[in-house]
Design a protein around this motif. Structure first.
Motif, PDB file in Angstrom:
ATOM      1  N   LYS A 185       0.870  -1.305   0.116  1.00  0.00           N
ATOM      2  CA  LYS A 185       0.117   0.084   0.028  1.00  0.00           C
ATOM      3  C   LYS A 185       0.765   1.058   0.025  1.00  0.00           C
ATOM      4  O   LYS A 185       0.546   2.081  -0.864  1.00  0.00           O
ATOM      5  CB  LYS A 185      -0.970   0.134   1.213  1.00  0.00           C
ATOM      6  N   GLU A 186       1.979   1.272   0.894  1.00  0.00           N
ATOM      7  CA  GLU A 186       2.745   2.414   0.882  1.00  0.00           C
ATOM      8  C   GLU A 186       3.490   2.675  -0.269  1.00  0.00           C
ATOM      9  O   GLU A 186       3.717   3.900  -0.761  1.00  0.00           O
ATOM     10  CB  GLU A 186       3.873   2.025   2.268  1.00  0.00           C
ATOM     11  N   ALA A 187       3.881   1.652  -1.268  1.00  0.00           N
ATOM     12  CA  ALA A 187       4.295   1.862  -2.499  1.00  0.00           C
ATOM     13  C   ALA A 187       3.522   2.200  -3.482  1.00  0.00           C
ATOM     14  O   ALA A 187       4.015   2.575  -4.542  1.00  0.00           O
ATOM     15  CB  ALA A 187       5.325   0.363  -2.830  1.00  0.00           C
ATOM     16  N   GLY A 188       2.172   2.108  -3.128  1.00  0.00           N
ATOM     17  CA  GLY A 188       1.120   2.546  -3.985  1.00  0.00           C
ATOM     18  C   GLY A 188       0.846   1.330  -5.110  1.00  0.00           C
ATOM     19  O   GLY A 188       0.165   1.584  -6.006  1.00  0.00           O
ATOM     20  N   MET A 189       1.177   0.310  -4.511  1.00  0.00           N
ATOM     21  CA  MET A 189       0.802  -1.128  -5.222  1.00  0.00           C
ATOM     22  C   MET A 189      -0.386  -1.495  -4.966  1.00  0.00           C
ATOM     23  O   MET A 189      -1.208  -0.973  -3.994  1.00  0.00           O
ATOM     24  CB  MET A 189       1.884  -2.125  -4.943  1.00  0.00           C
ATOM     25  N   THR A 190      -1.087  -2.196  -6.031  1.00  0.00           N
ATOM     26  CA  THR A 190      -2.793  -2.413  -5.943  1.00  0.00           C
ATOM     27  C   THR A 190      -2.841  -3.804  -6.273  1.00  0.00           C
ATOM     28  O   THR A 190      -4.053  -4.385  -6.156  1.00  0.00           O
ATOM     29  CB  THR A 190      -3.552  -1.445  -6.729  1.00  0.00           C
ATOM     30  N   VAL A 191      -1.900  -4.601  -6.486  1.00  0.00           N
ATOM     31  CA  VAL A 191      -2.122  -6.015  -6.878  1.00  0.00           C
ATOM     32  C   VAL A 191      -0.974  -7.037  -6.386  1.00  0.00           C
ATOM     33  O   VAL A 191       0.055  -6.579  -6.217  1.00  0.00           O
ATOM     34  CB  VAL A 191      -2.167  -6.244  -8.523  1.00  0.00           C
ATOM     35  N   THR A 192      -1.478  -8.199  -6.122  1.00  0.00           N
ATOM     36  CA  THR A 192      -0.296  -9.262  -5.914  1.00  0.00           C
ATOM     37  C   THR A 192      -0.882 -10.563  -6.397  1.00  0.00           C
ATOM     38  O   THR A 192      -1.966 -10.629  -6.894  1.00  0.00           O
ATOM     39  CB  THR A 192      -0.305  -9.398  -4.171  1.00  0.00           C
ATOM     40  N   ARG A 193       0.035 -11.715  -6.381  1.00  0.00           N
ATOM     41  CA  ARG A 193      -0.328 -12.875  -6.698  1.00  0.00           C
ATOM     42  C   ARG A 193       0.186 -13.814  -5.510  1.00  0.00           C
ATOM     43  O   ARG A 193       1.155 -13.472  -4.919  1.00  0.00           O
ATOM     44  CB  ARG A 193       0.332 -13.176  -7.947  1.00  0.00           C
ATOM     45  N   ALA A 199      12.313   2.781  -6.260  1.00  0.00           N
ATOM     46  CA  ALA A 199      12.199   3.113  -7.584  1.00  0.00           C
ATOM     47  C   ALA A 199      11.049   2.656  -8.120  1.00  0.00           C
ATOM     48  O   ALA A 199      10.393   3.602  -8.978  1.00  0.00           O
ATOM     49  CB  ALA A 199      13.429   2.471  -8.204  1.00  0.00           C
ATOM     50  N   ALA A 200      10.371   1.579  -7.601  1.00  0.00           N
ATOM     51  CA  ALA A 200       9.037   1.143  -8.317  1.00  0.00           C
ATOM     52  C   ALA A 200       8.078   2.130  -8.031  1.00  0.00           C
ATOM     53  O   ALA A 200       7.152   2.366  -8.761  1.00  0.00           O
ATOM     54  CB  ALA A 200       8.852  -0.359  -8.009  1.00  0.00           C
ATOM     55  N   ALA A 201       8.146   2.614  -6.850  1.00  0.00           N
ATOM     56  CA  ALA A 201       7.067   3.414  -6.406  1.00  0.00           C
ATOM     57  C   ALA A 201       7.013   4.717  -6.957  1.00  0.00           C
ATOM     58  O   ALA A 201       6.129   5.299  -7.235  1.00  0.00           O
ATOM     59  CB  ALA A 201       7.366   3.879  -4.759  1.00  0.00           C
TER      60      ALA A 201
END
Length: 652
Positions: free
Chosen positions: A37-45, A336-338
């Motif tokens: 969440k903190e990295a702005g990510m919205t999906v996982t597997r 970096a991904a964030a």
């Protein structure tokens, strides 16, 4: 319009896989999802390990994985559930095929229990039926053997039999193509029995070696989206590290083409260090993470998932691959991904509807070429053009050359190319050392050129039909199209110069002596014609029967090849709104558009800063830099970009 609808059907999602295994605590699992969440990510597997959920007494204990789905709900993360029926502890990739009927029944029961359980969670976004289908060899299980007999008995007699000559039938390879499709479709059906209409996604892997196992056009009928795994440590043996961005780009283009009218999504990108697993050991730099992610986005991917967020604690990959450090803190790679995610989010209205700008140039490969190349290996001295991989490396050479010119070519299996158009002016096909052109494509290629297309063929393209029967003898089926016959091929030990249309190109591995019928010689040596141009209908064919592309790749120099390609395509065929004024070694560019808005993604893999000019079709457009991770600039149409930098520009 169809492309726009395809893009709008699936949101852009960027994330990282959360690896769940016994020994983890609920607190730690929730911390990992908070890090997403903190990295702005919205999906996982999540790999749904049967061995971690089904107890020895046959009862199921989902508690550990429930915690992950609950955490996903709490932090707004979508979950792809990756089915992982029982397998050995040291099995990294998981199930590919059933062993026998009993095993198929066990898989069916696993699916029933797991899908029915996890579909209740709001975070359940979809399912991955098989992790990384593709085994690189004919499947050996008893179930496959039985299925093979059943399949072969139902095969209709083929109309084309290579003129009655004895030949290979490649039944094993054709069955393998069918069998991958059958099993994926069977699992999809089982999932939909319990979760009707749910999202189904699959990630092929080792694309440059396994491509001939995948019938993507058939997969479109039952998949919601197509994906892939692109791990430098496992999958990029045809490339050096400086070419990994190019490898990601080619990988993306193959999947994009395979997806066709359904969305595609890069399921796995290497996120961290590997120690004992993988074919080589490396840790991606933060710059590479940006490059790979932007390339995927620039190739119309609906996002990407990094493998993985947290390091697993046991097994061959213990402590490896993660984007968090061992104290669950973000690495420079995750940060970096964030930064990339933040930029995409700021311009989400553009990226959600953007499509890749087509160049009209198509690098095609044929799976029959890959089958024949593999079948005919005899050992002995190693030759890059004759070894397994020569076919794919030859195609990659042209793709890389065009990339250095700022041209994003399509990379397709020949069955994925649309041969149904009425007009191919402004389009080109490149067949680089595609040793087999199946008979059904002879008239289709002829029609393509007749209707205005340009064709470039090099190496031993068309040397065999689909059954590995030589075609170059009297009655050569492509004589009219190519306007010439091969008198003979000669193996050459050293690279030679072949001046073609006034441009010095490298002749490598073999060279041919041609006898023209309607073609015009464009290369002569010692009285022998060694390359031709044939005007045919409204189009033209360039035939260079030596490994021009692979020779250029070995030399590490594409300037002359790019000069030839530009001349062969008459320059004006390249209708992109942006290209490099001059080829830039080690640089590539992706171009996206949505309505009147255009974004260019430029990556510099050279070891020095590059300064160059873009040729811009609409001279009124001015650049706004929206992402630069090392101070890159765009002034007017002039680009300044540091080594390893990614520069993303919106043009207004």
């Amino acid at each position: 319009m169809q492309d726009q609808l395809k893009q709008q059907a699936t949101p852009i999602m960027i994330g990282a896989e959360v690896f769940i295994e016994p020994g983890q605590t609920a607190e730690e699992i929730h911390l990992w999802f908070s890090r997403l969440k903190e990295a702005g990510m919205t999906v996982t597997r999540i790999r749904l390990f049967e061995t971690y959920m089904r107890r020895p007494d046959g009862k199921w204990d989902f508690a550990l994985f429930d915690e992950a789905y609950k955490a996903a709900e709490k932090y707004g993360i979508r979950v792809y559930g990756n089915l992982f029926p029982a397998t050995a502890f040291n099995d990294l990739g998981g199930l590919k095929f059933p062993k026998d009927e009993d095993h198929l029944g066990a898989i069916e029961r696993y699916i029933e229990n797991v899908v029915n359980h996890f579909k209740q969670f709001k975070a359940c976004y979809g399912w991955v039926p098989v992790n990384e289908p593709g085994v690189g060899h004919f499947p050996q299980e008893q179930f496959a053997t039985d299925k093979y007999r059943e399949w072969k008995a139902g095969q209709a007699a083929v109309e084309y039999n290579s003129g009655g000559y004895d030949h290979f039938d490649f039944a094993d390879e054709r069955f393998h193509l069918y069998y991958n499709t059958w099993f994926l479709q069977w699992i999809t059906h089982e999932i939909h029995k319990h979760h009707p209409g749910s999202i189904i996604h699959v990630n092929n892997h080792a694309i440059f070696k396994n491509a001939a196992e995948y019938d993507f056009t058939s997969w479109r009928d039952f998949l919601t989206s197509l994906g892939g795994s692109a791990h430098a440590s496992w999958h990029f043996s045809y490339f050096n590290r400086g070419q990994y961005a190019l490898a990601i780009s080619a990988n993306c283009q193959i999947i994009r083409s395979g997806a066709g009218n359904i969305p595609w999504f890069m399921t796995e990108l290497q996120g961290g260090n590997n120690t004992y697993s993988g074919f080589l050991s490396l840790c991606p730099t933060k710059e590479e993470i940006c490059q790979w992610l932007w390339i995927a986005i620039g190739s119309e991917s609906r996002g990407a998932i990094f493998w993985c967020l947290n390091p697993r604690s046991s097994g061959i990959e213990a402590g490896e691959w993660a984007m968090l450090n061992y104290h669950n803190e973000p690495s420079d790679r995750l940060l970096a991904a964030a930064e990339v995610i933040n930029t995409v989010d700021e311009h989400i209205a553009f990226f959600e509807k953007a499509t890749e700008v087509e160049s009209g140039v198509n690098v095609l490969y044929t799976r029959e070429s890959l089958w024949i190349e593999k079948t005919l290996q005899m050992g002995g001295k190693s030759y890059e053009g004759r070894d397994e991989g020569g076919v794919m490396k030859s195609a990659l050479a042209y793709f890389e050359a065009l990339s250095e010119a700022g041209v994003q070519a399509n990379f397709k299996e020949i069955s994925e190319f649309d041969f149904s158009k009425d007009d191919y002016r402004g389009m080109a096909i490149i067949l680089a050392h595609q040793v087999s052109i199946p008979s059904k494509y002879w008239p289709l290629l002829t029609s393509f050129v007749q209707k205005g297309g340009r064709l470039i063929a090099d190496g031993l393209t068309g040397y065999y039909d689909e059954n590995a029967v030589a075609t170059m003898r009297l009655g050569f089926p492509l004589r009219d199209l190519l306007g010439a016959d091969v008198m003979e091929y000669k193996a050459i030990d050293n690279m030679e110069e072949m001046v073609t249309d006034g441009i010095a190109l490298p002749a490598y591995q073999w060279k041919a002596s041609l006898k023209t019928t309607t073609a015009t010689p464009i290369a002569n040596k010692n009285g022998e014609v060694t390359a031709t141009r044939n005007n045919f209908g409204d189009g033209a064919v360039y035939w260079l029967p030596t490994l021009i592309g692979l020779g250029s790749r070995i030399l590490g120099e594409y300037d002359h090849l790019n000069r030839f390609i530009a001349k062969a395509l008459d320059n004006e065929m390249l209708t992109l709104p942006f290209v490099f004024e001059e080829p830039q070694q080690g640089v590539l560019m992706k171009v996206l558009s949505a309505g009147k808005e255009v974004v260019t993604i430029i990556i510099n893999k050279a070891t020095v800063r590059r300064e160059f000019k873009l040729l811009v079709k609409d001279a009124s457009l001015q650049p706004i830099v929206i992402f630069a991770n090392n101070g890159g600039k765009a002034g007017g149409h002039h680009i300044s970009i540091q080594a390893e930098e990614t520069l993303v520009i919106k043009w207004v």
